[in-house]
Motif scaffolding. Structure first.
Motif, PDB file in Angstrom:
ATOM      1  N   UNK A 298       0.722  -1.200   0.026  1.00 14.73           N
ATOM      2  CA  UNK A 298      -0.125  -0.121  -0.012  1.00 14.73           C
ATOM      3  C   UNK A 298       0.855   1.460  -0.026  1.00 14.73           C
ATOM      4  N   UNK A 299       0.498   2.302  -1.063  1.00 15.88           N
ATOM      5  CA  UNK A 299       1.236   3.464  -0.936  1.00 15.88           C
ATOM      6  C   UNK A 299       0.335   4.454  -0.148  1.00 15.88           C
ATOM      7  N   UNK A 300       1.016   5.290   0.605  1.00 20.29           N
ATOM      8  CA  UNK A 300       0.027   6.230   1.267  1.00 20.29           C
ATOM      9  C   UNK A 300      -0.062   7.538   0.289  1.00 20.29           C
ATOM     10  N   UNK A 301      -1.430   8.063   0.575  1.00 13.21           N
ATOM     11  CA  UNK A 301      -1.755   9.572  -0.145  1.00 13.21           C
ATOM     12  C   UNK A 301      -2.835  10.033   0.816  1.00 13.21           C
ATOM     13  N   UNK A 302      -2.714  11.306   0.512  1.00 16.92           N
ATOM     14  CA  UNK A 302      -3.698  12.053   1.240  1.00 16.92           C
ATOM     15  C   UNK A 302      -4.249  13.330   0.463  1.00 16.92           C
TER      16      UNK A 302
ATOM     17  N   UNK B  64      -7.462  21.788  -0.280  1.00 17.52           N
ATOM     18  CA  UNK B  64      -6.398  22.652   0.278  1.00 17.52           C
ATOM     19  C   UNK B  64      -5.013  22.099   0.037  1.00 17.52           C
ATOM     20  N   UNK B  65      -4.744  20.487   0.007  1.00 18.31           N
ATOM     21  CA  UNK B  65      -3.583  19.955  -0.358  1.00 18.31           C
ATOM     22  C   UNK B  65      -3.652  18.608  -0.811  1.00 18.31           C
ATOM     23  N   UNK B  66      -2.843  17.896  -1.529  1.00 18.04           N
ATOM     24  CA  UNK B  66      -2.657  16.491  -1.718  1.00 18.04           C
ATOM     25  C   UNK B  66      -1.434  16.297  -1.947  1.00 18.04           C
ATOM     26  N   UNK B  67      -0.943  15.203  -1.042  1.00 18.35           N
ATOM     27  CA  UNK B  67       0.104  14.615  -0.907  1.00 18.35           C
ATOM     28  C   UNK B  67       0.738  13.314  -1.235  1.00 18.35           C
TER      29      UNK B  67
ATOM     30  N   UNK C 234      -0.507   2.236   6.207  1.00 17.50           N
ATOM     31  CA  UNK C 234      -0.484   3.297   5.179  1.00 17.50           C
ATOM     32  C   UNK C 234      -1.494   4.498   5.396  1.00 17.50           C
ATOM     33  N   UNK C 235      -2.675   4.236   5.962  1.00 16.40           N
ATOM     34  CA  UNK C 235      -3.569   5.049   6.270  1.00 16.40           C
ATOM     35  C   UNK C 235      -2.937   5.964   7.432  1.00 16.40           C
TER      36      UNK C 235
ATOM     37  N   UNK D  62       0.812  12.555   8.879  1.00 16.65           N
ATOM     38  CA  UNK D  62       1.411  13.660   8.079  1.00 16.65           C
ATOM     39  C   UNK D  62       0.416  14.984   8.097  1.00 16.65           C
ATOM     40  N   UNK D  63      -0.589  14.492   7.598  1.00 18.63           N
ATOM     41  CA  UNK D  63      -1.611  15.532   7.506  1.00 18.63           C
ATOM     42  C   UNK D  63      -2.227  16.340   8.793  1.00 18.63           C
ATOM     43  N   UNK D  64      -2.097  15.545   9.587  1.00 12.83           N
ATOM     44  CA  UNK D  64      -2.515  16.410  11.082  1.00 12.83           C
ATOM     45  C   UNK D  64      -1.372  17.388  11.466  1.00 12.83           C
ATOM     46  N   UNK D  65       0.009  16.919  11.398  1.00 10.92           N
ATOM     47  CA  UNK D  65       1.160  17.365  11.692  1.00 10.92           C
ATOM     48  C   UNK D  65       1.021  18.894  10.792  1.00 10.92           C
TER      49      UNK D  65
END
Length: 77
Positions: A26-30, A41-44, A58-59, A65-68
Motif C-alpha cells: 500500500x502506498x500512502x496518499x492524502x 487545500x492539499x494533496x500529498x 499506510x492510512x 502527516x496531514x495532522x502535523x
C-alpha cells in the motif's frame, strides 16, 4: 478488510485512502480539503518507495502527516 480512511481535523477533511501497488503493498496518499466548503487545500503523494504491507499502516502514515501539516499551518506568532 475495509479500513475507514476518512477523518476530520480542525475544520479539515482528510481522505487518506492509500493506493494498492501491483506487488500487494500500500502506498500512502492524502487529500486535504476544508470541511466547510470542500475546497481542495492539499494533496500529498509520498515517495513511491514508501510502501506498507498493511493498509491501516499506510492510512495511519498519511493521517499523521496531514495532522502535523495542518497543525503547523495553523500556528500563529
Amino acid at each position: 478488510m475495509h479500513v475507514d480512511a476518512a477523518f476530520t481535523h480542525r475544520g479539515y477533511m482528510l481522505n487518506c485512502a492509500p493506493a494498492r501497488a501491483g506487488d500487494g503493498t500500500w502506498q500512502p496518499y492524502v487529500v486535504v480539503s476544508r470541511s466547510s466548503d470542500g475546497e481542495l487545500v492539499a494533496n500529498r503523494f509520498f515517495p513511491t518507495d514508501l510502501r506498507f504491507t498493511d493498509e491501516a499502516a499506510a492510512i495511519a502514515h498519511a493521517r499523521d502527516w496531514a495532522v502535523r501539516w495542518i497543525d503547523a499551518s495553523s500556528m500563529t506568532v
